[in-house]
Design a protein around this motif. Structure first.
Motif, PDB file in Angstrom:
ATOM      1  N   ALA A  34      28.581 -13.751  26.479  1.00  0.00           N
ATOM      2  CA  ALA A  34      28.821 -12.348  26.797  1.00  0.00           C
ATOM      3  C   ALA A  34      28.544 -11.506  25.562  1.00  0.00           C
ATOM      4  CB  ALA A  34      30.250 -12.162  27.276  1.00  0.00           C
ATOM      5  N   LEU A  35      28.169 -10.273  25.782  1.00  0.00           N
ATOM      6  CA  LEU A  35      27.814  -9.371  24.694  1.00  0.00           C
ATOM      7  C   LEU A  35      29.006  -8.524  24.269  1.00  0.00           C
ATOM      8  CD1 LEU A  35      24.504  -8.238  26.352  1.00  0.00           C
ATOM      9  CD2 LEU A  35      24.687  -9.684  24.342  1.00  0.00           C
ATOM     10  N   THR A  36      28.897  -7.943  23.088  1.00  0.00           N
ATOM     11  CA  THR A  36      29.900  -7.005  22.592  1.00  0.00           C
ATOM     12  C   THR A  36      29.248  -5.641  22.400  1.00  0.00           C
ATOM     13  OG1 THR A  36      29.411  -7.457  20.278  1.00  0.00           O
ATOM     14  CG2 THR A  36      31.091  -8.859  21.334  1.00  0.00           C
ATOM     15  N   MET A  37      30.060  -4.605  22.325  1.00  0.00           N
ATOM     16  CA  MET A  37      29.531  -3.270  22.061  1.00  0.00           C
ATOM     17  C   MET A  37      28.882  -3.209  20.686  1.00  0.00           C
ATOM     18  SD  MET A  37      29.617  -1.337  24.681  1.00  0.00           S
ATOM     19  CE  MET A  37      29.106   0.163  23.839  1.00  0.00           C
ATOM     20  N   ALA A  38      29.377  -3.997  19.734  1.00  0.00           N
ATOM     21  CA  ALA A  38      28.765  -4.029  18.400  1.00  0.00           C
ATOM     22  C   ALA A  38      27.318  -4.510  18.481  1.00  0.00           C
ATOM     23  CB  ALA A  38      29.581  -4.915  17.469  1.00  0.00           C
ATOM     24  N   GLU A  39      27.065  -5.496  19.334  1.00  0.00           N
ATOM     25  CA  GLU A  39      25.687  -5.983  19.515  1.00  0.00           C
ATOM     26  C   GLU A  39      24.838  -4.926  20.210  1.00  0.00           C
ATOM     27  OE1 GLU A  39      22.237  -8.042  19.411  1.00  0.00           O
ATOM     28  OE2 GLU A  39      24.060  -8.524  18.326  1.00  0.00           O
ATOM     29  N   ASP A  54      28.716   0.266  33.731  1.00  0.00           N
ATOM     30  CA  ASP A  54      29.705  -0.483  34.511  1.00  0.00           C
ATOM     31  C   ASP A  54      29.984  -1.871  33.929  1.00  0.00           C
ATOM     32  OD1 ASP A  54      31.554  -0.833  36.589  1.00  0.00           O
ATOM     33  OD2 ASP A  54      30.042  -1.622  37.962  1.00  0.00           O
ATOM     34  N   GLY A  55      30.133  -1.939  32.607  1.00  0.00           N
ATOM     35  CA  GLY A  55      30.498  -3.192  31.962  1.00  0.00           C
ATOM     36  C   GLY A  55      29.364  -4.177  31.747  1.00  0.00           C
ATOM     37  N   LYS A  56      28.134  -3.765  31.996  1.00  0.00           N
ATOM     38  CA  LYS A  56      26.978  -4.637  31.814  1.00  0.00           C
ATOM     39  C   LYS A  56      25.966  -3.970  30.896  1.00  0.00           C
ATOM     40  CE  LYS A  56      26.883  -4.494  36.233  1.00  0.00           C
ATOM     41  NZ  LYS A  56      28.238  -3.991  36.462  1.00  0.00           N
ATOM     42  N   ALA A  57      25.321  -4.760  30.038  1.00  0.00           N
ATOM     43  CA  ALA A  57      24.290  -4.250  29.138  1.00  0.00           C
ATOM     44  C   ALA A  57      22.927  -4.354  29.814  1.00  0.00           C
ATOM     45  CB  ALA A  57      24.280  -5.049  27.836  1.00  0.00           C
ATOM     46  N   TYR A  58      22.132  -3.308  29.632  1.00  0.00           N
ATOM     47  CA  TYR A  58      20.784  -3.264  30.195  1.00  0.00           C
ATOM     48  C   TYR A  58      19.781  -2.937  29.106  1.00  0.00           C
ATOM     49  CZ  TYR A  58      22.976  -3.108  34.782  1.00  0.00           C
ATOM     50  OH  TYR A  58      23.703  -3.408  35.897  1.00  0.00           O
ATOM     51  N   ASP A  59      18.665  -3.667  29.096  1.00  0.00           N
ATOM     52  CA  ASP A  59      17.544  -3.339  28.222  1.00  0.00           C
ATOM     53  C   ASP A  59      16.662  -2.379  29.009  1.00  0.00           C
ATOM     54  OD1 ASP A  59      15.179  -3.182  26.776  1.00  0.00           O
ATOM     55  OD2 ASP A  59      15.147  -5.314  26.289  1.00  0.00           O
ATOM     56  N   VAL A  60      16.636  -1.117  28.598  1.00  0.00           N
ATOM     57  CA  VAL A  60      15.867  -0.088  29.306  1.00  0.00           C
ATOM     58  C   VAL A  60      14.583   0.278  28.578  1.00  0.00           C
ATOM     59  CG1 VAL A  60      17.916   0.835  30.465  1.00  0.00           C
ATOM     60  CG2 VAL A  60      17.203   1.801  28.262  1.00  0.00           C
ATOM     61  N   THR A  61      14.204  -0.504  27.576  1.00  0.00           N
ATOM     62  CA  THR A  61      13.027  -0.209  26.758  1.00  0.00           C
ATOM     63  C   THR A  61      11.780  -0.005  27.608  1.00  0.00           C
ATOM     64  OG1 THR A  61      13.996  -1.598  25.025  1.00  0.00           O
ATOM     65  CG2 THR A  61      11.677  -0.972  24.773  1.00  0.00           C
ATOM     66  N   ALA A  62      11.520  -0.890  28.554  1.00  0.00           N
ATOM     67  CA  ALA A  62      10.310  -0.796  29.379  1.00  0.00           C
ATOM     68  C   ALA A  62      10.350   0.381  30.349  1.00  0.00           C
ATOM     69  CB  ALA A  62      10.108  -2.103  30.159  1.00  0.00           C
ATOM     70  N   PHE A  63      11.531   0.958  30.539  1.00  0.00           N
ATOM     71  CA  PHE A  63      11.706   2.048  31.491  1.00  0.00           C
ATOM     72  C   PHE A  63      11.654   3.438  30.830  1.00  0.00           C
ATOM     73  CE2 PHE A  63      14.721   4.515  34.303  1.00  0.00           C
ATOM     74  CZ  PHE A  63      13.840   4.646  35.365  1.00  0.00           C
TER      75      PHE A  63
END
Length: 111
Positions: A34-39, A54-63
């Motif tokens: 699981a990820l942390t906000m620091a990461e 909503d508690g999940k990290a998303y990589d939006v770079t391509a978007f």
């Protein structure tokens, strides 16, 4: 109220509320810790842009280039929890609509 479901495979859950899994149809980075906000906070550039929804990290770079509101909107939220702003502006099916361009990285244990 936040929607909760089972922890993603491999995500620790002892002592924490179970993080929500990535939405159905979302591209996923696979099972991992699981990820942390620091990461998440380390990913704030046009070349590497993550947001928390909503508690999940998303990589939006391509978007970034395709975001209807422009890339600056996403870059202002890069490395942060953008749930409140996102929910005010988007219908519930927005993430599934763009699932091919927005990669769910997994649950974020701290907020």
């Amino acid at each position: 109220a936040a929607r909760r479901s089972q922890c993603p495979a491999g995500a620790p859950s002892a002592g924490t509320a179970p993080p929500a899994a990535c939405p159905a149809g979302a591209s996923s980075a696979g099972a991992g810790p699981a990820l942390t906000m620091a990461e998440v906070a380390k990913h704030t550039s046009e070349a590497d842009c993550w947001v928390v929804l909503d508690g999940k990290a998303y990589d939006v770079t391509a978007f970034l280039a395709d975001h209807p509101g422009g890339k600056k909107v996403l870059l202002r939220s890069a490395g942060k929890d953008a749930s409140e702003e996102f929910e005010m502006l988007h219908p519930p099916n927005t993430l599934s609509k763009y699932a091919k361009e927005v990669r769910c990285l997994g649950a974020v244990l701290d907020k």
